[in-house]
Design a protein around this motif. Structure first.
Motif, PDB file in Angstrom:
ATOM      1  N   ILE A  41       0.838  -1.201   0.000  1.00 35.93           N
ATOM      2  CA  ILE A  41       0.000   0.000   0.000  1.00 35.93           C
ATOM      3  C   ILE A  41       0.869   1.246   0.000  1.00 35.93           C
ATOM      4  CG2 ILE A  41      -1.573   1.373   1.434  1.00 35.93           C
ATOM      5  CD1 ILE A  41      -2.877  -1.322   2.277  1.00 35.93           C
ATOM      6  N   GLU A  42       1.899   1.263   0.849  1.00 37.09           N
ATOM      7  CA  GLU A  42       2.764   2.439   0.904  1.00 37.09           C
ATOM      8  C   GLU A  42       3.660   2.551  -0.317  1.00 37.09           C
ATOM      9  OE1 GLU A  42       3.217   4.360   5.092  1.00 37.09           O
ATOM     10  OE2 GLU A  42       4.612   2.678   4.907  1.00 37.09           O
ATOM     11  N   SER A  47       3.799   7.399   1.667  1.00 30.42           N
ATOM     12  CA  SER A  47       3.678   7.350   3.123  1.00 30.42           C
ATOM     13  C   SER A  47       2.236   7.608   3.566  1.00 30.42           C
ATOM     14  CB  SER A  47       4.596   8.386   3.761  1.00 30.42           C
ATOM     15  OG  SER A  47       4.355   8.485   5.146  1.00 30.42           O
ATOM     16  N   LEU A  48       1.817   6.867   4.589  1.00 31.61           N
ATOM     17  CA  LEU A  48       0.479   7.057   5.141  1.00 31.61           C
ATOM     18  C   LEU A  48       0.441   8.139   6.218  1.00 31.61           C
ATOM     19  CD1 LEU A  48      -0.667   3.324   5.453  1.00 31.61           C
ATOM     20  CD2 LEU A  48      -1.388   5.002   3.746  1.00 31.61           C
ATOM     21  N   GLU A  49       1.571   8.679   6.562  1.00 37.15           N
ATOM     22  CA  GLU A  49       1.653   9.699   7.598  1.00 37.15           C
ATOM     23  C   GLU A  49       0.716  10.876   7.292  1.00 37.15           C
ATOM     24  OE1 GLU A  49       2.760  11.450  11.083  1.00 37.15           O
ATOM     25  OE2 GLU A  49       3.703   9.586  10.387  1.00 37.15           O
ATOM     26  N   ALA A  72      -1.386   7.268   9.889  1.00 35.69           N
ATOM     27  CA  ALA A  72      -2.638   7.640   9.228  1.00 35.69           C
ATOM     28  C   ALA A  72      -3.742   7.892  10.252  1.00 35.69           C
ATOM     29  CB  ALA A  72      -3.067   6.539   8.270  1.00 35.69           C
ATOM     30  N   GLN A  73      -4.708   8.717   9.863  1.00 31.55           N
ATOM     31  CA  GLN A  73      -5.949   8.859  10.622  1.00 31.55           C
ATOM     32  C   GLN A  73      -6.925   7.856  10.022  1.00 31.55           C
ATOM     33  OE1 GLN A  73      -6.672  10.824  13.275  1.00 31.55           O
ATOM     34  NE2 GLN A  73      -4.551  11.568  13.314  1.00 31.55           N
ATOM     35  N   ARG A 116     -13.979  11.844   0.929  1.00 29.57           N
ATOM     36  CA  ARG A 116     -13.389  12.301   2.187  1.00 29.57           C
ATOM     37  C   ARG A 116     -12.009  11.695   2.458  1.00 29.57           C
ATOM     38  NH1 ARG A 116     -16.282  14.215   6.666  1.00 29.57           N
ATOM     39  NH2 ARG A 116     -17.864  14.709   5.098  1.00 29.57           N
ATOM     40  N   PHE A 117     -11.655  10.617   1.761  1.00 33.82           N
ATOM     41  CA  PHE A 117     -10.468   9.862   2.162  1.00 33.82           C
ATOM     42  C   PHE A 117      -9.388   9.834   1.082  1.00 33.82           C
ATOM     43  CE2 PHE A 117     -14.102   8.301   4.516  1.00 33.82           C
ATOM     44  CZ  PHE A 117     -13.626   8.319   5.821  1.00 33.82           C
ATOM     45  N   ASP A 118      -8.140   9.898   1.550  1.00 36.07           N
ATOM     46  CA  ASP A 118      -6.993   9.816   0.641  1.00 36.07           C
ATOM     47  C   ASP A 118      -6.759   8.380   0.181  1.00 36.07           C
ATOM     48  OD1 ASP A 118      -6.137  12.625   1.018  1.00 36.07           O
ATOM     49  OD2 ASP A 118      -5.716  11.956   3.062  1.00 36.07           O
TER      50      ASP A 118
END
Length: 236
Positions: A41-42, A47-49, A72-73, A116-118
């Motif tokens: 995924i990354e 980066s999921l940060e 990630a949130q 709403r989501f990345d």
């Protein structure tokens, strides 16, 4: 809104809910493949940060927590109430404040929180619902333009029947018998077609293989049994 869920499937996973975080339980394969899924995924999305992520069909939160630990949130959603309670308790015990869980259908969430989501993930889930195409459509609605959608499932062919059902459930006992129903397996061409119809562009495909002698999983180009796809929504 009609609920796109099979009551028998929800009951099956609810009965196993207390075992979600036991790495030697029926969920051992998910624990073993989780690092592979997370890294892929990354590799695709970066980066999921700080990213806003929703994990559709999150179960006990194995992938949700892993993404939260990468910064990630995360919102994990599922319709199996007992699994969600296990996920919530585990996150609380781990002190993770950037992962939340909700009992809500993907379609209902898409209506409530469109674009709403990345990143949207839906792993090992669409082969368990009556209308998998509707789940793909919901994922496409949830993701922002330019965002990523990750899906994983099982191919439908004689090899996958032999490996994923006969081998995994009856010979090697990696999974409880009855975990999967062959008729619900999905060919990559079918999944890609649903994605294109929803405005998602297929970017990458990876297969997941297993060696029963070494008990090791790895990613490969062989999508004949387990596979994952990465799609991107067109930026506007």
């Amino acid at each position: 809104m009609m609920q796109n869920a099979d009551p028998k499937e929800l009951a099956k996973f609810s009965e196993l809910a207390h075992k979600w975080w036991d790495p030697e339980s029926e969920f051992r394969p998910l624990h073993q493949i989780n690092p592979l899924r997370l890294e892929w995924i990354e590799q695709c999305a970066g980066s999921l940060e700080g990213r806003q992520v929703v994990d559709v069909g999150c179960g006990g939160g194995i992938l949700s927590e892993a993404m939260a630990r990468r910064g990630a949130q995360v919102l994990g959603v599922d319709l199996a109430e007992r699994s969600l309670k296990v996920a919530q308790l585990h996150a609380m015990e781990a002190g993770l404040q950037n992962v939340q869980y909700r009992e809500i259908a993907a379609e209902a969430l898409a209506a409530e929180m469109p674009r709403r989501f990345d990143v949207v993930t839906c792993m090992e889930m669409i082969e368990h619902v009556p209308d998998p195409g509707a789940i793909v459509e919901a994922c496409a609605k949830l993701v922002r333009p330019g965002g990523w959608v990750f899906l994983s499932t099982l191919n439908r062919n004689p090899k996958s029947f032999l490996f994923a059902i006969v081998g995994a459930e009856y010979v090697l006992n990696l999974l409880p018998r009855g975990t999967h129903e062959y008729a619900k397996f999905i060919r990559p061409s079918e999944l890609a077609s649903w994605c294109r119809h929803c405005g998602l562009d297929l970017q990458h495909t990876r297969g997941l293989e297993y060696n029963p002698l070494t008990r090791r999983y790895w990613l490969s180009g062989d999508t004949s049994v387990n596979y994952m796809i990465a799609c991107r929504k067109e930026a506007q």
